[in-house]
Design a protein around this motif. Sequence first.
Motif, PDB file in Angstrom:
ATOM      1  N   VAL A 111      33.524  49.582  58.058  1.00  0.00           N
ATOM      2  CA  VAL A 111      34.326  49.396  59.158  1.00  0.00           C
ATOM      3  C   VAL A 111      35.232  48.262  58.917  1.00  0.00           C
ATOM      4  O   VAL A 111      34.585  47.064  58.887  1.00  0.00           O
ATOM      5  N   GLY A 112      36.337  48.351  58.342  1.00  0.00           N
ATOM      6  CA  GLY A 112      37.054  47.318  58.038  1.00  0.00           C
ATOM      7  C   GLY A 112      38.374  46.847  58.825  1.00  0.00           C
ATOM      8  O   GLY A 112      39.102  48.013  59.373  1.00  0.00           O
ATOM      9  N   ASP A 113      38.742  45.753  58.824  1.00  0.00           N
ATOM     10  CA  ASP A 113      39.812  45.382  59.620  1.00  0.00           C
ATOM     11  C   ASP A 113      41.086  45.123  58.928  1.00  0.00           C
ATOM     12  O   ASP A 113      40.965  44.317  57.631  1.00  0.00           O
ATOM     13  N   ASN A 114      42.321  45.326  59.168  1.00  0.00           N
ATOM     14  CA  ASN A 114      43.614  44.789  58.545  1.00  0.00           C
ATOM     15  C   ASN A 114      43.508  45.220  57.207  1.00  0.00           C
ATOM     16  O   ASN A 114      43.670  44.530  55.936  1.00  0.00           O
ATOM     17  N   LEU A 115      43.577  46.696  56.865  1.00  0.00           N
ATOM     18  CA  LEU A 115      43.434  47.276  55.573  1.00  0.00           C
ATOM     19  C   LEU A 115      45.017  46.991  54.852  1.00  0.00           C
ATOM     20  O   LEU A 115      46.164  47.320  55.552  1.00  0.00           O
ATOM     21  N   ILE A 116      44.917  46.808  53.574  1.00  0.00           N
ATOM     22  CA  ILE A 116      46.360  46.966  52.982  1.00  0.00           C
ATOM     23  C   ILE A 116      45.915  47.511  51.659  1.00  0.00           C
ATOM     24  O   ILE A 116      44.613  47.304  51.014  1.00  0.00           O
ATOM     25  N   GLN A 117      46.683  48.512  51.044  1.00  0.00           N
ATOM     26  CA  GLN A 117      46.064  49.235  50.075  1.00  0.00           C
ATOM     27  C   GLN A 117      47.506  49.594  48.980  1.00  0.00           C
ATOM     28  O   GLN A 117      48.625  49.783  49.663  1.00  0.00           O
ATOM     29  N   TYR A 118      47.378  49.357  47.680  1.00  0.00           N
ATOM     30  CA  TYR A 118      48.480  49.710  46.902  1.00  0.00           C
ATOM     31  C   TYR A 118      47.852  49.955  45.186  1.00  0.00           C
ATOM     32  O   TYR A 118      46.741  49.545  45.157  1.00  0.00           O
ATOM     33  N   GLY A 119      48.719  50.390  44.508  1.00  0.00           N
ATOM     34  CA  GLY A 119      48.339  50.772  43.176  1.00  0.00           C
ATOM     35  C   GLY A 119      48.791  49.588  42.158  1.00  0.00           C
ATOM     36  O   GLY A 119      49.572  48.923  42.393  1.00  0.00           O
ATOM     37  N   SER A 120      47.827  49.592  41.301  1.00  0.00           N
ATOM     38  CA  SER A 120      48.104  48.583  40.028  1.00  0.00           C
ATOM     39  C   SER A 120      47.112  49.034  38.952  1.00  0.00           C
ATOM     40  O   SER A 120      46.863  50.206  39.118  1.00  0.00           O
ATOM     41  N   VAL A 121      47.273  48.252  37.892  1.00  0.00           N
ATOM     42  CA  VAL A 121      46.340  48.365  36.781  1.00  0.00           C
ATOM     43  C   VAL A 121      45.302  47.449  36.479  1.00  0.00           C
ATOM     44  O   VAL A 121      46.056  45.990  36.280  1.00  0.00           O
ATOM     45  N   ALA A 122      44.139  47.486  36.148  1.00  0.00           N
ATOM     46  CA  ALA A 122      43.210  46.492  35.590  1.00  0.00           C
ATOM     47  C   ALA A 122      43.137  46.446  34.523  1.00  0.00           C
ATOM     48  O   ALA A 122      43.013  47.571  33.809  1.00  0.00           O
ATOM     49  N   GLU A 123      43.251  45.547  33.648  1.00  0.00           N
ATOM     50  CA  GLU A 123      42.942  45.271  32.125  1.00  0.00           C
ATOM     51  C   GLU A 123      41.642  44.576  31.944  1.00  0.00           C
ATOM     52  O   GLU A 123      41.594  43.388  32.483  1.00  0.00           O
ATOM     53  N   GLY A 124      41.072  44.973  30.882  1.00  0.00           N
ATOM     54  CA  GLY A 124      39.910  43.996  30.447  1.00  0.00           C
ATOM     55  C   GLY A 124      39.425  44.601  29.284  1.00  0.00           C
ATOM     56  O   GLY A 124      39.817  45.503  28.277  1.00  0.00           O
ATOM     57  N   ALA A 125      37.946  44.063  28.934  1.00  0.00           N
ATOM     58  CA  ALA A 125      37.310  44.339  27.800  1.00  0.00           C
ATOM     59  C   ALA A 125      36.957  45.879  27.799  1.00  0.00           C
ATOM     60  O   ALA A 125      36.786  46.827  28.749  1.00  0.00           O
ATOM     61  N   THR A 126      36.633  46.416  26.660  1.00  0.00           N
ATOM     62  CA  THR A 126      36.074  47.724  26.177  1.00  0.00           C
ATOM     63  C   THR A 126      34.575  47.651  25.856  1.00  0.00           C
ATOM     64  O   THR A 126      34.192  46.770  24.911  1.00  0.00           O
ATOM     65  N   LEU A 127      33.524  48.250  26.474  1.00  0.00           N
ATOM     66  CA  LEU A 127      32.100  48.044  26.358  1.00  0.00           C
ATOM     67  C   LEU A 127      31.787  48.472  24.689  1.00  0.00           C
ATOM     68  O   LEU A 127      32.248  49.506  24.245  1.00  0.00           O
ATOM     69  N   GLY A 128      31.407  47.553  24.014  1.00  0.00           N
ATOM     70  CA  GLY A 128      30.747  47.985  22.565  1.00  0.00           C
ATOM     71  C   GLY A 128      31.969  47.854  21.654  1.00  0.00           C
ATOM     72  O   GLY A 128      31.798  48.037  20.374  1.00  0.00           O
ATOM     73  N   SER A 129      33.212  47.096  21.957  1.00  0.00           N
ATOM     74  CA  SER A 129      34.241  46.981  20.948  1.00  0.00           C
ATOM     75  C   SER A 129      35.103  45.958  21.426  1.00  0.00           C
ATOM     76  O   SER A 129      35.026  45.246  22.561  1.00  0.00           O
ATOM     77  N   LYS A 130      36.130  45.501  20.415  1.00  0.00           N
ATOM     78  CA  LYS A 130      37.119  44.433  20.788  1.00  0.00           C
ATOM     79  C   LYS A 130      38.289  44.814  21.293  1.00  0.00           C
ATOM     80  O   LYS A 130      39.144  43.989  21.677  1.00  0.00           O
TER      81      LYS A 130
END
Length: 214
Positions: free
Chosen positions: A56-75
């Motif tokens: 149960v959450g108050d004052n929802l905001i929701q939008y799309g984006s892209v998360a960038e980060g590491a790849t497991l087991g590689s560079k």
Amino acid sequence: MSSQVRGGTRWKRFALVMVPSIAATAAVGVGLAQGALAASFSVSGQDFKVSADSLVGDNLIQYGSVAEGATLGSKDISKHPVTISGFSRAEITNMCQSLVTPVPGLGAITLQLHTGNKGKPAVAENIYLDVAELDADAKFDQLDIGVAVGDGSHVTKPVPGTVADGGLFSQRAKKATLTNVRQKAWATTAGTFTLPDLKLRLLSGNQPCYQDEK
């Protein structure tokens, strides 16, 4: 919270087309209890599963984006489309978080965390969830769909650095109630996260909070 910036995470333009049925992508997650939002991080190369009887959450905001980060087991660097769901406050009942990691010589090891039981829900303040998948039953009060993410009237503000264009699509609700929650996420941040009766276990094998549907 306007001073907080995710400087280590690069966020690219991602116009997530949402319709009323997708409004149910408000989500629940587990983050490190801390005094403020994480200032800078790149997402890990592993997503994690979360289940809960209810959120149960108050004052929802929701939008799309892209998360960038590491790849497991590689560079290599990976990019993950996400729905960012923020709440000013959320109560989560019977929550389970799991992360399965392959360990050389041992096979899969599962970290499981349980909290929010025995009539004491987990409580999060200023929580943001980077969600890849969600299944739940949902109810929204005072729902607005199609609000510009940069609209200054949002009670819960977008995370700085996650919005490339203030005119992109978002939705909001005064209150969101989700039940039978099943979620995959890449990251969660919270101003504070209170986890009553916390239990953390390391288990042998692949033992997530829930199994994917075939």
